[in-house]
Design an enzyme around this catalytic site. Structure first.
Site, PDB file in Angstrom:
ATOM      1  N   ARG A   1      -3.540  -5.533   7.314  1.00  0.00           N
ATOM      2  CA  ARG A   1      -4.648  -4.648   7.696  1.00  0.00           C
ATOM      3  C   ARG A   1      -5.824  -5.460   8.233  1.00  0.00           C
ATOM      4  O   ARG A   1      -6.448  -5.102   9.228  1.00  0.00           O
ATOM      5  CB  ARG A   1      -5.136  -3.862   6.467  1.00  0.00           C
ATOM      6  CG  ARG A   1      -4.244  -2.752   6.024  1.00  0.00           C
ATOM      7  CD  ARG A   1      -4.867  -2.021   4.853  1.00  0.00           C
ATOM      8  NE  ARG A   1      -4.779  -2.759   3.601  1.00  0.00           N
ATOM      9  CZ  ARG A   1      -5.759  -2.864   2.715  1.00  0.00           C
ATOM     10  NH1 ARG A   1      -6.931  -2.319   2.946  1.00  0.00           N
ATOM     11  NH2 ARG A   1      -5.592  -3.519   1.590  1.00  0.00           N
TER      12      ARG A   1
ATOM     13  N   TYR B   1       6.663  -8.778   8.492  1.00  0.00           N
ATOM     14  CA  TYR B   1       6.276  -7.378   8.648  1.00  0.00           C
ATOM     15  C   TYR B   1       6.459  -6.924  10.097  1.00  0.00           C
ATOM     16  O   TYR B   1       6.361  -7.725  11.023  1.00  0.00           O
ATOM     17  CB  TYR B   1       4.798  -7.176   8.296  1.00  0.00           C
ATOM     18  CG  TYR B   1       4.417  -7.513   6.880  1.00  0.00           C
ATOM     19  CD1 TYR B   1       4.435  -6.537   5.888  1.00  0.00           C
ATOM     20  CD2 TYR B   1       4.031  -8.810   6.530  1.00  0.00           C
ATOM     21  CE1 TYR B   1       4.069  -6.833   4.577  1.00  0.00           C
ATOM     22  CE2 TYR B   1       3.663  -9.117   5.226  1.00  0.00           C
ATOM     23  CZ  TYR B   1       3.687  -8.129   4.257  1.00  0.00           C
ATOM     24  OH  TYR B   1       3.332  -8.429   2.966  1.00  0.00           O
TER      25      TYR B   1
ATOM     26  N   ASP C   1      -7.205   0.520   7.812  1.00  0.00           N
ATOM     27  CA  ASP C   1      -6.020   1.218   8.309  1.00  0.00           C
ATOM     28  C   ASP C   1      -6.417   2.657   8.632  1.00  0.00           C
ATOM     29  O   ASP C   1      -7.576   3.051   8.440  1.00  0.00           O
ATOM     30  CB  ASP C   1      -4.853   1.147   7.312  1.00  0.00           C
ATOM     31  CG  ASP C   1      -5.163   1.818   5.972  1.00  0.00           C
ATOM     32  OD1 ASP C   1      -6.117   2.629   5.904  1.00  0.00           O
ATOM     33  OD2 ASP C   1      -4.457   1.542   4.992  1.00  0.00           O
TER      34      ASP C   1
ATOM     35  N   ASP D   1       0.839  -1.197   0.000  1.00  0.00           N
ATOM     36  CA  ASP D   1       0.000   0.000   0.000  1.00  0.00           C
ATOM     37  C   ASP D   1       0.878   1.253   0.000  1.00  0.00           C
ATOM     38  O   ASP D   1       2.003   1.228   0.507  1.00  0.00           O
ATOM     39  CB  ASP D   1      -0.909   0.017   1.226  1.00  0.00           C
ATOM     40  CG  ASP D   1      -1.944  -1.099   1.202  1.00  0.00           C
ATOM     41  OD1 ASP D   1      -2.276  -1.559   0.092  1.00  0.00           O
ATOM     42  OD2 ASP D   1      -2.421  -1.509   2.279  1.00  0.00           O
TER      43      ASP D   1
END
Length: 300
Positions: free
Chosen positions: A174, A66, A80, A38
């Protein structure tokens, strides 16, 4: 240049922006990325060059890692903090709540059926979900099997939790944050995301676009282009015998094991007699031969 560059995608760029900028920096057209990040996310984005673009789909399938910041007490339409706020709930700051948060997060370890978010590039009936979402439409999405391979809480300062997550392909962090919030009953969304690893490519080795441009100007960029076969170092290596063996693999044909030393491996990296990487082959036991698989580069 044929191979892969480990790019550090910075905030504000889409993955397609990175590819466009790389085409300008390297003055070549055949470039592709290996997994969307993103615009507000950052971190590792392996970019394939030249013949290496045949790797794009295969690298997208690799597991990833992540560092994410989960914000509890809020839900948004994008899952988000960039999206429209749908609701807010108080988050109690207590030892009991910290314990509940920890248990909820760790409960997602392992296989998990995840419903993709509306704001994603997945297609339903030929339409990308985010296009439908922007038009105010919501469609039913089927859960998809993903797996959280490892999850660790690095810091908890409610309502925020910093997590390290290792997961299978297709996992939306997310949505993981959203689902944790739902499980706790207080809502949740993702505040920050950094991809620290994609397959074998790590954040400590990644290069920002400005650095890549600097290396190009110095004539040193080729030293940072990794060869295509580096992605498959875990597979055994087969080298063809000169003559008939080279001819067969250069044309993408199958070959008998005797033309590569007689070894029989389920999958192997295949090279011609001069050491040029040809592709990934699989052994067909019933036919006693090696057949080119998804990645085939051929010979030059």
């Amino acid at each position: 240049m044929d191979g892969i560059i480990n790019v550090y995608k910075e905030k504000g760029y889409t993955s397609h922006d990175v590819v466009a900028k790389m085409r300008g920096i390297l003055r070549m057209k055949k470039i592709g990325h290996t997994g969307t990040l993103d615009p507000e996310a950052e971190g590792v984005l392996p970019v394939c060059l030249g013949r290496g673009t045949k790797l794009c789909d295969m690298l997208t399938e690799k597991d990833k890692a992540y560092r994410a910041v989960l914000l509890l007490g809020m839900e948004t339409d994008t899952q988000d903090t960039t999206g429209k706020i749908l609701g807010r709930w108080p988050v109690e700051q207590s030892a009991d709540m910290e314990k509940a948060v920890s248990e909820a997060i760790l409960s997602f370890m392992g296989p998990y059926a995840q419903i993709p978010p509306m704001y994603s590039a997945l297609k339903v009936n030929g339409k990308k979900l985010y296009e439908l979402a922007r038009a105010g439409k919501e469609v039913e999405r089927q859960p998809r099997p993903v797996e959280i391979l490892h999850i660790q809480i690095e810091k908890m300062d409610l309502p925020r939790v910093v997590m390290h997550v290792e997961c299978s392909k297709g996992t939306y962090i997310r949505t993981l944050c959203h689902d944790i919030g739902r499980k706790l009953g207080c809502g949740g969304c993702m505040e920050e995301l950094v991809r620290t690893r994609s397959g074998r490519f790590k954040i400590k080795d990644s290069l920002r676009l400005s650095k890549i441009e600097d290396l190009r100007d110095k004539g040193e960029i080729e030293h940072f282009v990794l060869p295509v076969d580096c992605v498959f170092e875990e597979l055994p290596k087969l080298t063809m015998k000169p003559g008939e063996g080279d001819k067969l693999v250069h044309n993408g044909n199958f070959f008998g094991a005797e033309l590569a030393g007689g070894s029989q491996f389920l999958r192997a990296r295949v090279y011609d007699s001069s050491g040029q990487f040809i592709g990934i082959y699989g052994y067909e036991e019933n036919k006693k031969r090696y057949q080119p698989q998804k990645l085939f580069l051929g010979g030059s």
